[in-house]
Design a protein around this motif. Sequence first.
Motif, PDB file in Angstrom:
ATOM      1  N   LEU A 103      30.075   2.696 -20.203  1.00  0.00           N
ATOM      2  CA  LEU A 103      30.195   3.479 -21.433  1.00  0.00           C
ATOM      3  C   LEU A 103      31.599   3.464 -22.055  1.00  0.00           C
ATOM      4  CD1 LEU A 103      27.927   4.933 -22.774  1.00  0.00           C
ATOM      5  CD2 LEU A 103      28.756   7.054 -21.813  1.00  0.00           C
ATOM      6  N   LEU A 104      32.551   3.988 -21.294  1.00  0.00           N
ATOM      7  CA  LEU A 104      33.885   4.168 -21.840  1.00  0.00           C
ATOM      8  C   LEU A 104      34.515   2.832 -22.224  1.00  0.00           C
ATOM      9  CD1 LEU A 104      35.181   6.829 -22.246  1.00  0.00           C
ATOM     10  CD2 LEU A 104      36.372   6.595 -20.097  1.00  0.00           C
ATOM     11  N   ILE A 105      34.211   1.784 -21.456  1.00  0.00           N
ATOM     12  CA  ILE A 105      34.845   0.493 -21.704  1.00  0.00           C
ATOM     13  C   ILE A 105      34.371  -0.103 -23.023  1.00  0.00           C
ATOM     14  CG2 ILE A 105      35.042  -1.858 -20.853  1.00  0.00           C
ATOM     15  CD1 ILE A 105      35.044  -0.703 -18.053  1.00  0.00           C
ATOM     16  N   ILE A 108      36.138   1.740 -25.715  1.00  0.00           N
ATOM     17  CA  ILE A 108      37.551   1.372 -25.829  1.00  0.00           C
ATOM     18  C   ILE A 108      37.704   0.073 -26.611  1.00  0.00           C
ATOM     19  CG2 ILE A 108      39.548   0.579 -24.512  1.00  0.00           C
ATOM     20  CD1 ILE A 108      38.781   2.588 -22.349  1.00  0.00           C
ATOM     21  N   THR A 190      33.289  15.187 -23.752  1.00  0.00           N
ATOM     22  CA  THR A 190      34.177  14.701 -22.691  1.00  0.00           C
ATOM     23  C   THR A 190      34.684  13.297 -23.003  1.00  0.00           C
ATOM     24  OG1 THR A 190      32.753  15.877 -21.168  1.00  0.00           O
ATOM     25  CG2 THR A 190      34.409  14.457 -20.217  1.00  0.00           C
ATOM     26  N   ALA A 193      37.372  13.369 -25.552  1.00  0.00           N
ATOM     27  CA  ALA A 193      38.638  13.820 -24.987  1.00  0.00           C
ATOM     28  C   ALA A 193      39.284  12.710 -24.166  1.00  0.00           C
ATOM     29  CB  ALA A 193      38.419  15.057 -24.128  1.00  0.00           C
ATOM     30  N   ALA A 194      38.463  11.997 -23.373  1.00  0.00           N
ATOM     31  CA  ALA A 194      39.010  10.934 -22.536  1.00  0.00           C
ATOM     32  C   ALA A 194      39.577   9.810 -23.397  1.00  0.00           C
ATOM     33  CB  ALA A 194      37.933  10.392 -21.598  1.00  0.00           C
ATOM     34  N   PHE A 197      42.653  11.013 -25.202  1.00  0.00           N
ATOM     35  CA  PHE A 197      43.704  11.145 -24.203  1.00  0.00           C
ATOM     36  C   PHE A 197      44.323   9.778 -23.899  1.00  0.00           C
ATOM     37  CE2 PHE A 197      44.947  11.003 -19.764  1.00  0.00           C
ATOM     38  CZ  PHE A 197      45.897  11.990 -19.747  1.00  0.00           C
ATOM     39  N   LEU A 198      43.464   8.754 -23.795  1.00  0.00           N
ATOM     40  CA  LEU A 198      43.956   7.397 -23.548  1.00  0.00           C
ATOM     41  C   LEU A 198      44.753   6.864 -24.728  1.00  0.00           C
ATOM     42  CD1 LEU A 198      40.945   5.568 -21.914  1.00  0.00           C
ATOM     43  CD2 LEU A 198      43.245   5.708 -21.024  1.00  0.00           C
ATOM     44  N   VAL A 200      43.046   5.840 -27.782  1.00  0.00           N
ATOM     45  CA  VAL A 200      42.238   5.033 -28.697  1.00  0.00           C
ATOM     46  C   VAL A 200      41.305   5.895 -29.533  1.00  0.00           C
ATOM     47  CG1 VAL A 200      42.260   2.828 -27.527  1.00  0.00           C
ATOM     48  CG2 VAL A 200      40.622   4.560 -26.831  1.00  0.00           C
ATOM     49  N   LEU A 213      45.827  17.263 -25.389  1.00  0.00           N
ATOM     50  CA  LEU A 213      46.108  16.768 -24.038  1.00  0.00           C
ATOM     51  C   LEU A 213      46.933  15.486 -24.113  1.00  0.00           C
ATOM     52  CD1 LEU A 213      42.653  17.402 -22.392  1.00  0.00           C
ATOM     53  CD2 LEU A 213      44.796  18.546 -21.869  1.00  0.00           C
ATOM     54  N   ALA A 231      42.179  22.229 -21.444  1.00  0.00           N
ATOM     55  CA  ALA A 231      41.214  21.783 -20.444  1.00  0.00           C
ATOM     56  C   ALA A 231      40.162  22.851 -20.183  1.00  0.00           C
ATOM     57  CB  ALA A 231      41.925  21.423 -19.148  1.00  0.00           C
ATOM     58  N   LEU A 234      37.768  22.969 -23.085  1.00  0.00           N
ATOM     59  CA  LEU A 234      36.939  21.765 -23.021  1.00  0.00           C
ATOM     60  C   LEU A 234      35.847  21.937 -21.976  1.00  0.00           C
ATOM     61  CD1 LEU A 234      36.598  18.758 -23.764  1.00  0.00           C
ATOM     62  CD2 LEU A 234      38.372  18.218 -22.137  1.00  0.00           C
TER      63      LEU A 234
ATOM     64  N   PHE B 146      39.573  13.460 -15.576  1.00  0.00           N
ATOM     65  CA  PHE B 146      41.001  13.176 -15.742  1.00  0.00           C
ATOM     66  C   PHE B 146      41.818  14.461 -15.706  1.00  0.00           C
ATOM     67  CE2 PHE B 146      41.624  14.212 -20.269  1.00  0.00           C
ATOM     68  CZ  PHE B 146      40.329  14.127 -20.770  1.00  0.00           C
ATOM     69  N   ILE B 147      41.169  15.582 -16.045  1.00  0.00           N
ATOM     70  CA  ILE B 147      41.840  16.879 -15.900  1.00  0.00           C
ATOM     71  C   ILE B 147      42.023  17.197 -14.417  1.00  0.00           C
ATOM     72  CG2 ILE B 147      41.653  19.344 -16.370  1.00  0.00           C
ATOM     73  CD1 ILE B 147      41.767  17.959 -18.926  1.00  0.00           C
ATOM     74  N   SER B 247      34.903   2.423 -15.595  1.00  0.00           N
ATOM     75  CA  SER B 247      35.577   3.061 -16.733  1.00  0.00           C
ATOM     76  C   SER B 247      36.613   4.035 -16.209  1.00  0.00           C
ATOM     77  CB  SER B 247      34.603   3.842 -17.609  1.00  0.00           C
ATOM     78  OG  SER B 247      33.393   3.181 -17.761  1.00  0.00           O
ATOM     79  N   LEU B 251      41.438   5.499 -16.473  1.00  0.00           N
ATOM     80  CA  LEU B 251      42.141   6.773 -16.545  1.00  0.00           C
ATOM     81  C   LEU B 251      42.862   7.099 -15.244  1.00  0.00           C
ATOM     82  CD1 LEU B 251      39.414   8.668 -18.498  1.00  0.00           C
ATOM     83  CD2 LEU B 251      41.812   8.778 -19.095  1.00  0.00           C
ATOM     84  N   PHE B 266      45.200   0.515 -19.234  1.00  0.00           N
ATOM     85  CA  PHE B 266      45.827   1.758 -19.699  1.00  0.00           C
ATOM     86  C   PHE B 266      47.149   1.447 -20.407  1.00  0.00           C
ATOM     87  CE2 PHE B 266      48.468   5.561 -18.843  1.00  0.00           C
ATOM     88  CZ  PHE B 266      47.617   6.580 -19.247  1.00  0.00           C
ATOM     89  N   ILE B 269      46.591  -0.269 -23.695  1.00  0.00           N
ATOM     90  CA  ILE B 269      46.239   0.640 -24.788  1.00  0.00           C
ATOM     91  C   ILE B 269      47.491   1.336 -25.307  1.00  0.00           C
ATOM     92  CG2 ILE B 269      44.993   2.735 -25.374  1.00  0.00           C
ATOM     93  CD1 ILE B 269      42.894   1.913 -23.282  1.00  0.00           C
ATOM     94  N   GLN B 270      48.321   1.849 -24.375  1.00  0.00           N
ATOM     95  CA  GLN B 270      49.506   2.594 -24.781  1.00  0.00           C
ATOM     96  C   GLN B 270      50.491   1.716 -25.545  1.00  0.00           C
ATOM     97  OE1 GLN B 270      50.415   5.977 -22.840  1.00  0.00           O
ATOM     98  NE2 GLN B 270      48.199   6.054 -22.824  1.00  0.00           N
TER      99      GLN B 270
END
Lengths: 257, 309
Positions: A103-105, A108, A190, A193-194, A197-198, A200, A213, A231, A234, B146-147, B247, B251, B266, B269-270
Amino acid sequence: MCAMAVAPGVFSGWFGHGDPRECTLERSGQGPAAGHPFGFDIQGCDLYSNVVHGTRDSLTIGLLATGLSFAVAVVLGSLAGYFGGLVDQVISRVMDIFFGFPLLIGMIVVLQTFGVHDVWSVSVVLALFTWPSLTRIMRSSVLAVRSLEFVTAARELGAGTLRILVRHVIPNAIAPVAVLTSLSIGAVITAEAALTFLGVGLTAPAMSWGVQLNAAQEYFTEHLNLLVFPALFLSVAVLSFVLLGDCLRDAFDPRSR
Amino acid sequence: MARHILRRLLMTIPVVLGTTLIIFAAVYALPGDPVQTLAGPDRAVTPAMAEALRAHYRLDEPFLVQYGHYLAGLAQGDFGIDFNETPVSSLIAAGWPVTVRLALMTWVIQALVGVGLGVLAAVRAGRATDFAILGGSTLILAVPYFITAYVAQIVLGDRLGWFPVSGIDEGWPRSYLVPALCLALLGVPEVARLTRASVLENLHAEFVDTAVAKGAGRLRVLVGHVLRNSLIPVVSMLGLTLGTLMSGTILIEGIFNLPGLGYQAFQGIQQHNGPVVVGISTLLVLTFLLINLIVDVLYVVIDPRIRLD
């Protein structure tokens, strides 16, 4: 219990007082003070009003993205489930491709290439990767309903395909998708937020919890309040949608208790 | 068996083509200059870098030809060049041992803790232990991992000093333990819930009654009969959690500074180093597909009934 779980998440946007953009640099990173229960962030802005106003962007994204994928899921899922054949093949194969992304990838990669990172574009990308799981449930649910007697009866009575779908099939097949949708609102919040936070996801001037965050990530060790309060909000919001989903499931399907 | 594997392999081919096509299209074919897209919206690209990227991806050729070259490159382990003109494949070579160690450790924790808690909850169904496990898993699901990772880093690493705050200087397993635990929190609730449901279903099956009637001990019934039949869906779930786990490494490795693939993504991206992000993501997507394939095949080995359809 359901109402209690959702109320704070949905309405907290109205409790904000003070201007989140009114900042005094000399109060940077200070702890709680009178009238500022959560203290101040690195820019010296009041953290409480920031967190409360962050609710709006975070929830908007959650609802918008899930709403989009819910709409797509109902339409495509019904088409694939009801007509079968080539339509089903095409829709299912496209879903397979999206299931191929962790999912996240996937998010991104797509967000990385986007120029604009506002509430709309982030929601669209989140929806792009959440619709397949909802569509799959809708499809199998429609498949189960399609061959029931009342659908056959409606068809024999001469109802048009669209009428059968809208009046008979979809209302009877939608419950499992509604449950999953509520659960995925939490997951989407979530994920936002992730991603944010990264770096992107959303960017300032948007004010989601992820943005806060992200802005504070280098200062967590010295200023714990910058981590704890966004947090906490959230987590409570996500928890309330998870509980809502559980309640909906119990309401629609008493056997699962 | 061989037919099943072959069919499953054939089904993976369009998915591989589709996922890579989406990645390729997102990066190289969207309107605008792909070199600028790779760099991120507001970053100046040095002429030398633009030249290298253009030559590397043959950007003046037709779309499908470009895509073909990209695929051929992937097949040979070529994942692009980053903005420091280092091939992404060399970053991958440096990073993968760390990520594999982290992922395996997480996976083992996830399986042991998840299955253990699930069985415990099922055996004690309806009692306090069960409610505690179910409630706890809902809470864990609600707090983004991640929290939790930051909290664990600050509390266990910085304040208490029990574990290294970041990096892998203390080697395996000390440096990996806290990150792996945090990452495992992602999968444990789901694994535990699925195990609980599955065990509960089998606990009253006829073959269990038979085993009890034949005088088998409680533990033997639980492990030999109930668990053996209950773990089949759990195994496939454990395979699927690898996707979220991968994924998650982005993080977690970023937060704990473990120099693996996720950490490089990571950093990419930064620093707006697009080719690194895209290259590593592509590798992770392909790995995910491969793991899914293996899990599907294993599934048939564990449960022969599936072969029937």
